[in-house]
Scaffold this motif. Sequence first.
Motif, PDB file in Angstrom:
ATOM      1  N   PHE A  14     -12.438  -1.676   0.527  1.00  0.00           N
ATOM      2  CA  PHE A  14     -13.389  -2.626  -0.058  1.00  0.00           C
ATOM      3  C   PHE A  14     -12.679  -3.668  -0.920  1.00  0.00           C
ATOM      4  CE2 PHE A  14     -16.599   0.690   0.854  1.00  0.00           C
ATOM      5  CZ  PHE A  14     -17.554  -0.111   1.469  1.00  0.00           C
ATOM      6  N   GLY A  15     -11.606  -3.261  -1.620  1.00  0.00           N
ATOM      7  CA  GLY A  15     -10.908  -4.214  -2.463  1.00  0.00           C
ATOM      8  C   GLY A  15     -10.031  -5.178  -1.691  1.00  0.00           C
ATOM      9  N   LEU A  16      -9.203  -4.629  -0.788  1.00  0.00           N
ATOM     10  CA  LEU A  16      -8.226  -5.467  -0.084  1.00  0.00           C
ATOM     11  C   LEU A  16      -8.829  -6.237   1.084  1.00  0.00           C
ATOM     12  CD1 LEU A  16      -5.211  -2.972   0.009  1.00  0.00           C
ATOM     13  CD2 LEU A  16      -5.384  -5.046  -1.356  1.00  0.00           C
ATOM     14  N   VAL A  17      -9.613  -5.528   1.892  1.00  0.00           N
ATOM     15  CA  VAL A  17     -10.151  -6.165   3.103  1.00  0.00           C
ATOM     16  C   VAL A  17     -11.518  -6.785   2.834  1.00  0.00           C
ATOM     17  CG1 VAL A  17     -10.634  -5.834   5.559  1.00  0.00           C
ATOM     18  CG2 VAL A  17      -8.917  -4.408   4.425  1.00  0.00           C
ATOM     19  N   GLY A  18     -12.395  -6.010   2.181  1.00  0.00           N
ATOM     20  CA  GLY A  18     -13.753  -6.498   1.957  1.00  0.00           C
ATOM     21  C   GLY A  18     -13.815  -7.669   1.005  1.00  0.00           C
ATOM     22  N   PHE A  19     -13.019  -7.615  -0.087  1.00  0.00           N
ATOM     23  CA  PHE A  19     -13.051  -8.705  -1.064  1.00  0.00           C
ATOM     24  C   PHE A  19     -11.979  -9.748  -0.780  1.00  0.00           C
ATOM     25  CE2 PHE A  19     -11.343 -10.207  -5.272  1.00  0.00           C
ATOM     26  CZ  PHE A  19     -12.278 -11.233  -5.427  1.00  0.00           C
TER      27      PHE A  19
END
Length: 247
Positions: A160-165
Amino acid sequence: LLAFEKVYHFLPGFVLTNVFAHAHMAVIGWASMMVIGVASRLLPMVVPAAMPRGPGLWTSAVLLEAGVVGLFVTLLLRGSLAWLWALVVIAGFGAFVVRVVWMLRRPRTRPRGLRRPDPAVLHAVSSFASLGVASALGLWLTIAEASPATLRVAMAYGVFGLVGFLAQIVVGMGGRLLPIFAWYWAFANTGYKGPVISPHDMSWRHGQILVFILWLLGIPALAAGLAFDAIPLVGAAAWGLLVATLV
């Protein structure tokens, strides 16, 4: 430092917490700070909305910088206040979101030809949603006892942090910037005389919508697949994101 540590063993703490310190310094201190700095200038153009001004612009930068340095040192020394610095980081992201809300409440005239819904805005909204999920998971990880469950949550946290955001907000901004880039080249190829079609008419509309849908489905699928070792789900999500990237 981590590379030298493999030979000389001089860093305090545990190898995993040292790696976590390294990763957060890179992701928050470099990538997130860079993305937020650029987005502060680009989002008003994408929405379109008023450009934010005033000393409030420093708030998110100061909080993020202080938070990531504190988190880095705490993880490196295996301190007990990681949750506190995580809250400071979240407050920094929150200050940026407040600034985005300020922009949305001060819209400007839309350029002619800009269609709604705008995939660039949809990607930005989805990326902020992923940031919220990552922030909640990350805060929980700072207070939870290490266990197989925390390792599973850490996988979802990373997705969620690296790819999603981070990755998705770059895709969203690129969806608006690349047509402008193409327009400049097309205008130059006419000897700067024109006429050239609007950059808003250059985009492949159906392709943009397909890309957004694949990202919208791919992020939670990849997070769940990695968290629960569901290999078919990881594969499906990865293929979907690859198709989105190629499109």
